[in-house]
Design a protein around this motif. Structure first.
Motif, PDB file in Angstrom:
ATOM      1  N   ARG A 165      33.779 -30.030  22.876  1.00 38.09           N
ATOM      2  CA  ARG A 165      35.067 -29.915  23.569  1.00 38.09           C
ATOM      3  C   ARG A 165      36.223 -29.749  22.582  1.00 38.09           C
ATOM      4  NH1 ARG A 165      33.453 -27.890  27.984  1.00 38.09           N
ATOM      5  NH2 ARG A 165      32.068 -27.212  26.367  1.00 38.09           N
ATOM      6  N   TRP A 166      36.137 -30.387  21.415  1.00 34.71           N
ATOM      7  CA  TRP A 166      37.193 -30.204  20.419  1.00 34.71           C
ATOM      8  C   TRP A 166      37.288 -28.733  20.010  1.00 34.71           C
ATOM      9  CZ3 TRP A 166      41.358 -32.497  18.770  1.00 34.71           C
ATOM     10  CH2 TRP A 166      41.988 -31.981  17.644  1.00 34.71           C
ATOM     11  N   GLU A 167      36.149 -28.105  19.826  1.00 32.23           N
ATOM     12  CA  GLU A 167      36.118 -26.688  19.446  1.00 32.23           C
ATOM     13  C   GLU A 167      36.707 -25.832  20.562  1.00 32.23           C
ATOM     14  OE1 GLU A 167      35.663 -23.331  17.204  1.00 32.23           O
ATOM     15  OE2 GLU A 167      35.588 -25.417  16.573  1.00 32.23           O
ATOM     16  N   VAL A 168      36.419 -26.176  21.808  1.00 35.91           N
ATOM     17  CA  VAL A 168      36.996 -25.440  22.941  1.00 35.91           C
ATOM     18  C   VAL A 168      38.514 -25.595  22.934  1.00 35.91           C
ATOM     19  CG1 VAL A 168      37.107 -25.264  25.464  1.00 35.91           C
ATOM     20  CG2 VAL A 168      34.895 -25.610  24.331  1.00 35.91           C
ATOM     21  N   LEU A 169      38.995 -26.812  22.723  1.00 36.01           N
ATOM     22  CA  LEU A 169      40.440 -27.043  22.679  1.00 36.01           C
ATOM     23  C   LEU A 169      41.080 -26.251  21.540  1.00 36.01           C
ATOM     24  CD1 LEU A 169      42.891 -28.540  23.821  1.00 36.01           C
ATOM     25  CD2 LEU A 169      42.381 -30.395  22.211  1.00 36.01           C
ATOM     26  N   ARG A 170      40.451 -26.235  20.391  1.00 36.44           N
ATOM     27  CA  ARG A 170      40.966 -25.466  19.253  1.00 36.44           C
ATOM     28  C   ARG A 170      41.059 -23.976  19.605  1.00 36.44           C
ATOM     29  NH1 ARG A 170      39.480 -22.580  15.248  1.00 36.44           N
ATOM     30  NH2 ARG A 170      37.252 -22.669  15.640  1.00 36.44           N
ATOM     31  N   ARG A 171      40.039 -23.473  20.269  1.00 35.90           N
ATOM     32  CA  ARG A 171      40.048 -22.062  20.668  1.00 35.90           C
ATOM     33  C   ARG A 171      41.122 -21.773  21.719  1.00 35.90           C
ATOM     34  NH1 ARG A 171      35.809 -18.962  18.645  1.00 35.90           N
ATOM     35  NH2 ARG A 171      34.191 -20.228  17.677  1.00 35.90           N
ATOM     36  N   VAL A 172      41.373 -22.739  22.592  1.00 37.09           N
ATOM     37  CA  VAL A 172      42.449 -22.573  23.581  1.00 37.09           C
ATOM     38  C   VAL A 172      43.790 -22.464  22.863  1.00 37.09           C
ATOM     39  CG1 VAL A 172      43.724 -23.755  25.425  1.00 37.09           C
ATOM     40  CG2 VAL A 172      41.229 -23.631  25.515  1.00 37.09           C
ATOM     41  N   GLU A 181      44.300 -21.421  19.823  1.00 38.01           N
ATOM     42  CA  GLU A 181      44.309 -20.099  19.184  1.00 38.01           C
ATOM     43  C   GLU A 181      44.623 -19.003  20.203  1.00 38.01           C
ATOM     44  OE1 GLU A 181      40.474 -19.668  17.364  1.00 38.01           O
ATOM     45  OE2 GLU A 181      40.979 -21.024  15.700  1.00 38.01           O
ATOM     46  N   TYR A 182      44.026 -19.093  21.382  1.00 40.33           N
ATOM     47  CA  TYR A 182      44.247 -18.101  22.434  1.00 40.33           C
ATOM     48  C   TYR A 182      45.730 -18.032  22.810  1.00 40.33           C
ATOM     49  CZ  TYR A 182      44.082 -15.895  27.040  1.00 40.33           C
ATOM     50  OH  TYR A 182      44.315 -15.070  28.110  1.00 40.33           O
ATOM     51  N   CYS A 183      46.378 -19.178  22.845  1.00 36.32           N
ATOM     52  CA  CYS A 183      47.773 -19.237  23.282  1.00 36.32           C
ATOM     53  C   CYS A 183      48.735 -18.568  22.307  1.00 36.32           C
ATOM     54  CB  CYS A 183      48.188 -20.689  23.501  1.00 36.32           C
ATOM     55  SG  CYS A 183      47.398 -21.441  24.938  1.00 36.32           S
ATOM     56  N   ALA A 184      48.338 -18.466  21.042  1.00 39.71           N
ATOM     57  CA  ALA A 184      49.213 -17.848  20.045  1.00 39.71           C
ATOM     58  C   ALA A 184      49.470 -16.389  20.422  1.00 39.71           C
ATOM     59  CB  ALA A 184      48.568 -17.932  18.665  1.00 39.71           C
ATOM     60  N   GLY A 185      50.717 -16.017  20.393  1.00 33.96           N
ATOM     61  CA  GLY A 185      51.078 -14.632  20.679  1.00 33.96           C
ATOM     62  C   GLY A 185      51.161 -14.299  22.148  1.00 33.96           C
ATOM     63  N   ARG A 186      50.970 -15.274  22.999  1.00 34.02           N
ATOM     64  CA  ARG A 186      51.086 -15.030  24.433  1.00 34.02           C
ATOM     65  C   ARG A 186      52.454 -15.535  24.900  1.00 34.02           C
ATOM     66  NH1 ARG A 186      46.020 -14.625  23.407  1.00 34.02           N
ATOM     67  NH2 ARG A 186      44.734 -13.130  24.426  1.00 34.02           N
ATOM     68  N   PRO A 187      52.918 -15.121  26.055  1.00 35.57           N
ATOM     69  CA  PRO A 187      54.305 -15.410  26.448  1.00 35.57           C
ATOM     70  C   PRO A 187      54.533 -16.794  27.047  1.00 35.57           C
ATOM     71  CG  PRO A 187      53.253 -14.118  28.139  1.00 35.57           C
ATOM     72  CD  PRO A 187      52.252 -14.237  27.009  1.00 35.57           C
ATOM     73  N   LEU A 229      50.767 -30.219  23.955  1.00 31.97           N
ATOM     74  CA  LEU A 229      50.351 -28.815  23.799  1.00 31.97           C
ATOM     75  C   LEU A 229      51.447 -27.874  24.296  1.00 31.97           C
ATOM     76  CD1 LEU A 229      46.643 -29.023  24.998  1.00 31.97           C
ATOM     77  CD2 LEU A 229      47.408 -28.518  22.675  1.00 31.97           C
ATOM     78  N   GLY A 230      52.069 -28.247  25.403  1.00 33.60           N
ATOM     79  CA  GLY A 230      53.143 -27.430  25.961  1.00 33.60           C
ATOM     80  C   GLY A 230      54.322 -27.300  25.011  1.00 33.60           C
ATOM     81  N   VAL A 231      54.652 -28.371  24.309  1.00 26.96           N
ATOM     82  CA  VAL A 231      55.750 -28.323  23.345  1.00 26.96           C
ATOM     83  C   VAL A 231      55.388 -27.412  22.176  1.00 26.96           C
ATOM     84  CG1 VAL A 231      57.023 -29.693  21.631  1.00 26.96           C
ATOM     85  CG2 VAL A 231      56.689 -30.575  23.952  1.00 26.96           C
ATOM     86  N   VAL A 232      54.170 -27.543  21.697  1.00 27.82           N
ATOM     87  CA  VAL A 232      53.787 -26.839  20.473  1.00 27.82           C
ATOM     88  C   VAL A 232      53.442 -25.374  20.715  1.00 27.82           C
ATOM     89  CG1 VAL A 232      52.122 -26.801  18.572  1.00 27.82           C
ATOM     90  CG2 VAL A 232      53.135 -28.950  19.303  1.00 27.82           C
ATOM     91  N   VAL A 233      52.659 -25.066  21.731  1.00 31.95           N
ATOM     92  CA  VAL A 233      52.253 -23.666  21.925  1.00 31.95           C
ATOM     93  C   VAL A 233      53.226 -22.873  22.787  1.00 31.95           C
ATOM     94  CG1 VAL A 233      49.811 -24.152  21.531  1.00 31.95           C
ATOM     95  CG2 VAL A 233      50.675 -24.046  23.862  1.00 31.95           C
ATOM     96  N   CYS A 234      54.115 -23.551  23.489  1.00 28.86           N
ATOM     97  CA  CYS A 234      55.085 -22.860  24.354  1.00 28.86           C
ATOM     98  C   CYS A 234      56.434 -22.755  23.663  1.00 28.86           C
ATOM     99  CB  CYS A 234      55.226 -23.585  25.683  1.00 28.86           C
ATOM    100  SG  CYS A 234      53.731 -23.601  26.652  1.00 28.86           S
ATOM    101  N   ARG A 235      56.416 -22.296  22.434  1.00 24.97           N
ATOM    102  CA  ARG A 235      57.655 -22.086  21.686  1.00 24.97           C
ATOM    103  C   ARG A 235      57.581 -20.724  21.018  1.00 24.97           C
ATOM    104  NH1 ARG A 235      56.284 -23.118  16.312  1.00 24.97           N
ATOM    105  NH2 ARG A 235      54.284 -24.165  16.225  1.00 24.97           N
ATOM    106  N   GLY A 239      57.259 -17.928  18.493  1.00 29.07           N
ATOM    107  CA  GLY A 239      56.638 -17.855  17.178  1.00 29.07           C
ATOM    108  C   GLY A 239      55.467 -18.785  16.959  1.00 29.07           C
ATOM    109  N   ALA A 240      55.017 -19.466  17.994  1.00 27.37           N
ATOM    110  CA  ALA A 240      53.887 -20.385  17.828  1.00 27.37           C
ATOM    111  C   ALA A 240      52.654 -19.611  17.369  1.00 27.37           C
ATOM    112  CB  ALA A 240      53.590 -21.108  19.137  1.00 27.37           C
TER     113      ALA A 240
END
Length: 179
Positions: free
Chosen positions: A79-86, A88-94, A149-155, A157-158
């Motif tokens: 599950r940690w690996e899945v979370l890490r991939r999530v 990564e997926y969020c990077a560059g998305r709006p 997660l919302g704070v970090v990936v929803c900014r 340039g994340a």
């Protein structure tokens, strides 16, 4: 929807997303149409106003994230690996754009609000699984981790490898007695 209309819609969404990332959502609609290679009338037939276009970008991004989380969670990967991939997926998305929509007081379409709730539930379930697995700290609740997660990936340039994201992931990782 006809194939050519679907292609035009996809080109409009892609062009808008790219321009929003470069110049914020205040980009003139004419610039979006030009970047998509369509006329302004075609753009307005698909999206009668900017709010509708932004809503669709947000809903589309959330649909993609929810599908990604469901697909990755269905496998046997830790599950940690899945979370890490999530992350990564969020990077560059709006997702910064989606967060801004919510913060600006816009209630949004019911579809986007439902997709956001679904996303929160999927991520909380993934976090709880990682905690049971022993790879994610147990002293924070799943909803607190989702908020973080919302704070970090929803900014703007994340990235998955930027310092803030790295510190967050390092801080969430459960430590072994010898680690």
């Amino acid at each position: 929807m006809r194939a050519d209309a679907r292609r035009n819609r996809e080109r409009i969404l892609a062009a808008a997303l790219e321009l929003f990332a470069e110049r914020e959502p205040c980009v003139p609609m004419e610039d979006i149409a030009r970047a998509a290679g369509v006329g302004v009338g075609t753009l307005y037939r698909h999206f009668p106003d900017r709010a509708e276009l932004v809503e669709e970008i947000g809903a589309d991004a959330l649909r993609g994230l929810n599908a990604f989380v469901r697909e990755r969670s269905a496998g046997d990967a830790p599950r940690w690996e899945v979370l890490r991939r999530v992350v990564e997926y969020c990077a560059g998305r709006p997702f910064a754009l989606i967060k801004k929509l919510a913060e600006d007081g816009g209630t949004g379409r019911p579809e986007r609000r439902a997709l956001q709730r679904e996303c929160g539930a999927l991520l909380a379930g993934l976090v709880a699984d990682a905690q049971r697995e022993g790879t994610l700290r147990r002293d924070v609740t799943p909803s607190e981790v989702v908020d973080l997660l919302g704070v970090v990936v929803c900014r703007p340039g994340a990235r998955a490898d930027d310092p803030l994201t790295t510190v967050m992931m390092d801080g969430l990782r459960a430590r072994t007695p010898h680690g």
